[in-house]
Write a protein that holds these residues in place. Structure first.
Motif, PDB file in Angstrom:
ATOM      1  N   SER A 150       0.822  -1.214   0.000  1.00 49.24           N
ATOM      2  CA  SER A 150       0.000   0.000   0.000  1.00 49.24           C
ATOM      3  C   SER A 150       0.855   1.263   0.000  1.00 49.24           C
ATOM      4  CB  SER A 150      -0.928  -0.015   1.214  1.00 49.24           C
ATOM      5  OG  SER A 150      -1.641   1.201   1.322  1.00 49.24           O
ATOM      6  N   VAL A 151       1.878   1.284   0.852  1.00 45.50           N
ATOM      7  CA  VAL A 151       2.755   2.450   0.927  1.00 45.50           C
ATOM      8  C   VAL A 151       3.526   2.620  -0.378  1.00 45.50           C
ATOM      9  CG1 VAL A 151       4.748   3.466   2.092  1.00 45.50           C
ATOM     10  CG2 VAL A 151       2.978   2.316   3.426  1.00 45.50           C
ATOM     11  N   ALA A 152       4.037   1.534  -0.923  1.00 45.72           N
ATOM     12  CA  ALA A 152       4.823   1.603  -2.161  1.00 45.72           C
ATOM     13  C   ALA A 152       3.992   2.149  -3.314  1.00 45.72           C
ATOM     14  CB  ALA A 152       5.369   0.214  -2.506  1.00 45.72           C
ATOM     15  N   ILE A 153       2.774   1.633  -3.473  1.00 45.21           N
ATOM     16  CA  ILE A 153       1.927   2.070  -4.586  1.00 45.21           C
ATOM     17  C   ILE A 153       1.493   3.512  -4.389  1.00 45.21           C
ATOM     18  CG2 ILE A 153      -0.319   1.719  -5.695  1.00 45.21           C
ATOM     19  CD1 ILE A 153       0.043  -1.273  -5.228  1.00 45.21           C
ATOM     20  N   ARG A 154       1.159   3.886  -3.156  1.00 46.46           N
ATOM     21  CA  ARG A 154       0.714   5.259  -2.904  1.00 46.46           C
ATOM     22  C   ARG A 154       1.794   6.268  -3.273  1.00 46.46           C
ATOM     23  NH1 ARG A 154      -0.126   4.925   2.162  1.00 46.46           N
ATOM     24  NH2 ARG A 154       1.544   6.196   3.047  1.00 46.46           N
ATOM     25  N   TRP A 155       3.013   6.014  -2.850  1.00 44.43           N
ATOM     26  CA  TRP A 155       4.071   6.977  -3.142  1.00 44.43           C
ATOM     27  C   TRP A 155       4.507   6.944  -4.592  1.00 44.43           C
ATOM     28  CZ3 TRP A 155       5.478  11.239  -1.083  1.00 44.43           C
ATOM     29  CH2 TRP A 155       5.191  11.479   0.261  1.00 44.43           C
ATOM     30  N   ARG A 156       4.497   5.777  -5.197  1.00 34.97           N
ATOM     31  CA  ARG A 156       4.794   5.718  -6.625  1.00 34.97           C
ATOM     32  C   ARG A 156       3.776   6.526  -7.421  1.00 34.97           C
ATOM     33  NH1 ARG A 156       3.461   5.856 -11.046  1.00 34.97           N
ATOM     34  NH2 ARG A 156       3.921   4.553 -12.831  1.00 34.97           N
ATOM     35  N   ASN A 157       2.497   6.423  -7.057  1.00 37.76           N
ATOM     36  CA  ASN A 157       1.453   7.166  -7.758  1.00 37.76           C
ATOM     37  C   ASN A 157       1.528   8.663  -7.488  1.00 37.76           C
ATOM     38  OD1 ASN A 157       0.486   4.806  -8.864  1.00 37.76           O
ATOM     39  ND2 ASN A 157      -1.170   4.549  -7.373  1.00 37.76           N
ATOM     40  N   ARG A 158       1.895   9.049  -6.288  1.00 34.42           N
ATOM     41  CA  ARG A 158       1.979  10.478  -5.971  1.00 34.42           C
ATOM     42  C   ARG A 158       3.116  11.161  -6.729  1.00 34.42           C
ATOM     43  NH1 ARG A 158       1.377  12.136   0.170  1.00 34.42           N
ATOM     44  NH2 ARG A 158       1.151  14.125  -0.901  1.00 34.42           N
ATOM     45  N   ILE A 159       4.271  10.516  -6.763  1.00 36.62           N
ATOM     46  CA  ILE A 159       5.396  11.115  -7.472  1.00 36.62           C
ATOM     47  C   ILE A 159       5.164  11.069  -8.978  1.00 36.62           C
ATOM     48  CG2 ILE A 159       7.872  10.905  -7.936  1.00 36.62           C
ATOM     49  CD1 ILE A 159       8.163   9.815  -5.065  1.00 36.62           C
ATOM     50  N   GLY A 160       4.675   9.935  -9.464  1.00 39.46           N
ATOM     51  CA  GLY A 160       4.348   9.848 -10.889  1.00 39.46           C
ATOM     52  C   GLY A 160       3.242  10.813 -11.276  1.00 39.46           C
ATOM     53  N   GLY A 161       2.276  11.008 -10.387  1.00 35.54           N
ATOM     54  CA  GLY A 161       1.191  11.954 -10.657  1.00 35.54           C
ATOM     55  C   GLY A 161       1.692  13.383 -10.766  1.00 35.54           C
ATOM     56  N   ALA A 162       2.663  13.738  -9.919  1.00 39.11           N
ATOM     57  CA  ALA A 162       3.258  15.076 -10.019  1.00 39.11           C
ATOM     58  C   ALA A 162       3.936  15.247 -11.370  1.00 39.11           C
ATOM     59  CB  ALA A 162       4.263  15.293  -8.891  1.00 39.11           C
ATOM     60  N   GLY A 163       4.629  14.196 -11.834  1.00 35.57           N
ATOM     61  CA  GLY A 163       5.256  14.266 -13.155  1.00 35.57           C
ATOM     62  C   GLY A 163       4.232  14.495 -14.252  1.00 35.57           C
ATOM     63  N   GLN A 164       3.076  13.829 -14.160  1.00 39.37           N
ATOM     64  CA  GLN A 164       2.027  14.026 -15.159  1.00 39.37           C
ATOM     65  C   GLN A 164       1.463  15.449 -15.121  1.00 39.37           C
ATOM     66  OE1 GLN A 164       1.100  11.859 -17.610  1.00 39.37           O
ATOM     67  NE2 GLN A 164       2.889  10.731 -16.842  1.00 39.37           N
ATOM     68  N   GLU A 165       1.381  16.024 -13.925  1.00 46.15           N
ATOM     69  CA  GLU A 165       0.942  17.420 -13.814  1.00 46.15           C
ATOM     70  C   GLU A 165       1.890  18.345 -14.553  1.00 46.15           C
ATOM     71  OE1 GLU A 165       0.486  18.566  -9.756  1.00 46.15           O
ATOM     72  OE2 GLU A 165      -0.729  16.813  -9.245  1.00 46.15           O
TER      73      GLU A 165
END
Length: 228
Positions: free
Chosen positions: A164-179
């Motif tokens: 859960s922690v791994a996926i959450r942080w991967r998505n948050r950092i990747g999401g910032a890149g998409q922004e």
């Protein structure tokens, strides 16, 4: 003057070398190379070409475009927003790392780290402060996940929580890149409307002289070394 020389002049020939066209001026931009050694799986996924390369180019392109099509105050405002977004993520990630470090220290595991079967090494061309901040997020995520993996392999952390922690942080950092990629698209469209597309493309090509071609091996490949 010989007959041969007379014929040469009459035909407009000359032994002088042709004058080469003036080369366009190229800015000497500061760039440094940053090598990332990433071990954990979910941090490694952020290095995939379809994610990392567009984010890096977007962060650089935003800075270039803003100074071409906007005034200095507007450029500084957008750059500040990007920096604040990255720094806020970094602060929160550091708190998560500190929490894990306490758990490791309490169990005498603070110096223990797993060996990973397929780590990845990649080199980034850092051409803006924002790129450096984004790269640091990926490094720190790897550090967090290595701590979580240590706890998990030691039987001190449930698989569900670790994932859960791994996926959450991967998505948050990747999401910032998409922004940032979306922001770059909007800035590029504004440059086009102002007739600045060629200038922006030329600046992007200057930086592109450092990284390899777009068909470079995907750094997600096992054991690969790559440059972005």
């Amino acid at each position: 003057m010989t007959a041969e020389e007379t014929d040469s002049l009459a035909q407009g020939r000359s032994d002088a070398p042709p004058v080469s066209a003036r080369q366009p001026y190229r800015h000497s931009r500061p760039v440094f190379d940053l090598t990332l050694n990433i071990h954990s799986e979910y941090a490694r996924r952020l290095l995939r070409d379809r994610e990392l390369r567009p984010a890096m180019h977007a962060l650089y392109g935003i800075e270039v475009i803003l100074h071409l099509v906007g005034d200095d105050d507007e450029a500084e405002q957008v750059e500040s927003l990007i920096r604040e977004r990255l720094e806020a993520l970094a602060d929160e990630l550091q708190r998560e790392i500190a929490r894990v470090q306490v758990l490791l220290a309490d169990r005498g595991l603070d110096k223990t780290r797993p060996r990973y079967t397929h780590p990845v090494t990649t080199t980034l061309h850092v051409a803006s402060p924002a790129i450096s901040l984004y790269a640091n997020l990926i490094q720190e995520l790897d550090r967090l996940l290595m701590g979580l993996d240590t706890l998990w392999l030691s039987g001190l952390l449930a698989s569900k929580e670790r994932l859960s922690v791994a996926i959450r942080w991967r998505n948050r950092i990747g999401g910032a890149g998409q922004e940032f990629i979306g922001l770059h698209r909007r800035a590029y469209a504004a440059a086009e409307r102002q007739g600045q597309r060629e200038v922006v493309d030329a600046a992007a090509r200057e930086l592109a002289g450092n990284p390899p071609p777009a068909d470079e091996d995907d750094p997600e490949r096992e054991g690969s070394d790559s440059t972005v």
